[in-house]
Design an enzyme around this catalytic site. Sequence first.
Site, PDB file in Angstrom:
ATOM      1  N   GLY A 281      -2.900   6.237   8.224  1.00  0.00           N
ATOM      2  CA  GLY A 281      -1.724   6.578   7.419  1.00  0.00           C
ATOM      3  C   GLY A 281      -1.998   7.096   6.024  1.00  0.00           C
TER       4      GLY A 281
ATOM      5  N   ASP B 185       1.927  -4.283   3.389  1.00  0.00           N
ATOM      6  CA  ASP B 185       3.055  -5.046   3.937  1.00  0.00           C
ATOM      7  C   ASP B 185       2.707  -6.539   3.863  1.00  0.00           C
ATOM      8  OD1 ASP B 185       5.186  -6.016   5.383  1.00  0.00           O
ATOM      9  OD2 ASP B 185       4.843  -4.837   7.164  1.00  0.00           O
TER      10      ASP B 185
END
Length: 204
Positions: free
Chosen positions: A67, A126
């Site tokens: 990502g 996260d």
Amino acid sequence: MRGFDRGARSWYARPAMSPPPDTLLGSSIKEVLFTAEDIAAKVQELGRGLTEHYRGRRPLVVGILTGCFPFIADLVRAMDIELEVDFMSVSSYGAGTKSSGVVRFLKDLDQPIEGRDVLLVEDIIDTGLTLKYLTEALHTRKPASIQICALLDKQAGRTQNVEVQWRGFDCPDAFVVGYGLDYSGAYRNLPYVGVLDPSVYKGE
Ligand code: PRP
């Protein structure tokens, strides 16, 4: 490793949210959180700070695949210093969408980092499990320093205490895609970050 199970709540109200552009991929996006222009401005701001911080030190900028790829490409071009780039790829052990907290190296760095200044670049943090594991593993190689730069910080998801020195945006507790972030491998090529329309993943 991002928590797919936490995508439903919408406690975060960002006034600037806007409808997605009328494009093929945009039709799967509920709302745009950070436009391409928002991101470009933030990357320049981060780049200026990193340039000052690392001036004269030739850091190794490490992208955590997959990502990170648009972010690191833009970020290093916003850094006006000599630097080197490398990549790591990791995968979590554990079934389903929940990480076990143990990651396995799919691709390690191409070089030793002893005595080097290392900057880890992530699209999103996260739970913090990935970066916690990675920084602990890399510290055993005796780098001069390790810092973290994450474009998005989803603080609502955090279970680990990870120090993020450079952050772009606070991220709402929603399932976000674009600018490197995927859903089932797709949407990484959106030029902005948006909330995926639940109709895309309902029924899974
Ligand atoms: C995402 C992101 C981080 C990680 C963050 O990667 O790029 O590496 O999740 O989550 P955590 O803080 O809960 O560990 P992902 O596993 O989705 O892989 P990808 O980069 O290949 O999309």
